[in-house]
Enzyme design. Structure first.
Site, PDB file in Angstrom:
ATOM      1  N   ASP A  58       0.865  -1.194   0.000  1.00  0.00           N
ATOM      2  CA  ASP A  58       0.000   0.000   0.000  1.00  0.00           C
ATOM      3  C   ASP A  58       0.894   1.232   0.000  1.00  0.00           C
ATOM      4  OD1 ASP A  58      -1.860   1.944   0.303  1.00  0.00           O
ATOM      5  OD2 ASP A  58      -2.607   1.277   2.249  1.00  0.00           O
ATOM      6  N   LYS A  60       0.294   3.720  -2.164  1.00  0.00           N
ATOM      7  CA  LYS A  60      -0.525   4.828  -2.697  1.00  0.00           C
ATOM      8  C   LYS A  60       0.308   5.668  -3.671  1.00  0.00           C
ATOM      9  CE  LYS A  60      -3.868   5.026   1.010  1.00  0.00           C
ATOM     10  NZ  LYS A  60      -3.263   4.084   1.988  1.00  0.00           N
ATOM     11  N   VAL A  61       0.756   4.983  -4.706  1.00  0.00           N
ATOM     12  CA  VAL A  61       1.704   5.598  -5.635  1.00  0.00           C
ATOM     13  C   VAL A  61       1.046   6.768  -6.354  1.00  0.00           C
ATOM     14  CG1 VAL A  61       3.256   5.156  -7.558  1.00  0.00           C
ATOM     15  CG2 VAL A  61       2.727   3.311  -5.943  1.00  0.00           C
ATOM     16  N   ASP A  63       2.774   9.281  -8.994  1.00  0.00           N
ATOM     17  CA  ASP A  63       3.918   9.889  -9.672  1.00  0.00           C
ATOM     18  C   ASP A  63       3.741   9.795 -11.190  1.00  0.00           C
ATOM     19  OD1 ASP A  63       6.562  10.994 -10.020  1.00  0.00           O
ATOM     20  OD2 ASP A  63       7.038  10.193  -8.030  1.00  0.00           O
ATOM     21  N   ALA A 173     -10.899   0.399  13.989  1.00  0.00           N
ATOM     22  CA  ALA A 173     -10.499   1.670  14.617  1.00  0.00           C
ATOM     23  C   ALA A 173     -11.216   2.878  14.014  1.00  0.00           C
ATOM     24  CB  ALA A 173      -8.989   1.846  14.509  1.00  0.00           C
TER      25      ALA A 173
END
Ligand code: XMP
Length: 212
Positions: A58, A60-61, A63, A173
């Site tokens: 994970d 979360k690229v 670019d 959570a």
């Protein structure tokens, strides 16, 4: 029936191995991210993958296409079997991740709508719906959509159809319950409610049963 993915956001190899061993047999995949990788290095992937569980990066690229392709090379060489990317950098950046994953025999998942309250500033609504369409067009294997807003995830499901997976964070959570979301998704992602538990194996077992 939804799968159970552990978000292993612990720091240090020892803690990662302790929690993952405690949860053995209860999980369908382990999602790793910056907290673990920045504290241990990518070598932890091969250690975790020894128990034959898929490891999803994970990162979360977000670019340009060339950099995204280079990131894929490293992620899959390290032993991951999936990668999570942002979509908002555009279709070419997204395509580089999807192609990079597929070239290495892996899967690519696109963040469409996030689970936290701040997602409503940008990563939700019409933007999220547009990104779900882009993920489908790019040939992504699935999307990430929020357990905290099941009504939104239902809409995103209607856009991508049933041939792509939805993995859904926000259970535990962040307040969502497996029962809220399981009918819309292929897997729930649970972090703190498992790894901060006094008995992570028991907590994972209970979430797995509740996701059935
Ligand atoms: P907790 O401890 O809240 O951990 O159960 C959740 C895990 O999921 C990640 N996360 C997200 N990842 N889109 C994503 O791609 C989201 O909307 C999202 N919300 C949470 C978070 O980083 C943690 O690993």
């Amino acid at each position: 029936m939804a799968e159970l993915l552990l978000a292993l956001d612990v720091k240090g190899a020892e803690e990662a191995i302790r929690v993952s061993r405690a949860c053995e047999g209860e999980l369908d995949a382990i999602k790793i991210g910056y907290p673990l990788i920045l504290s241990t290095g990518m070598g932890i992937v091969k250690e975790l993958a020894k128990s034959n569980i898929p490891i999803i990066a994970d990162f979360k690229v977000a670019d340009i296409p060339n950099t995204n392709a280079l990131i894929c090379e490293e992620v899959f060489a390290a032993g991951c079997s999936g990668i999570i990317t942002h979509v908002f950098c555009g279709s070419d950046s997204l395509q580089a991740i999807v192609d990079g994953a597929h070239d290495h025999g892996g899967r690519a998942f696109a963040v469409c709508e996030m689970s936290h309250p701040g997602a409503l500033d940008f990563l939700s609504g019409a933007n999220a719906e547009r990104m779900a369409k882009m993920a489908k067009e790019a040939g992504a294997d699935g999307i990430i959509a929020p357990a905290t807003r099941p009504e939104r995830t239902e809409i995103l499901r209607s856009i991508i159809g049933n041939s792509m997976k939805i993995y859904s964070p926000g259970v535990g959570a962040q307040g969502a319950q497996p029962e809220d979301i399981k009918k819309y998704v292929d897997g729930i992602i649970v972090g703190r409610a498992i790894y901060e538990s006094a008995d992570p194996g028991k907590a994972a077992h209970e979430f797995r049963l509740r996701a059935l």
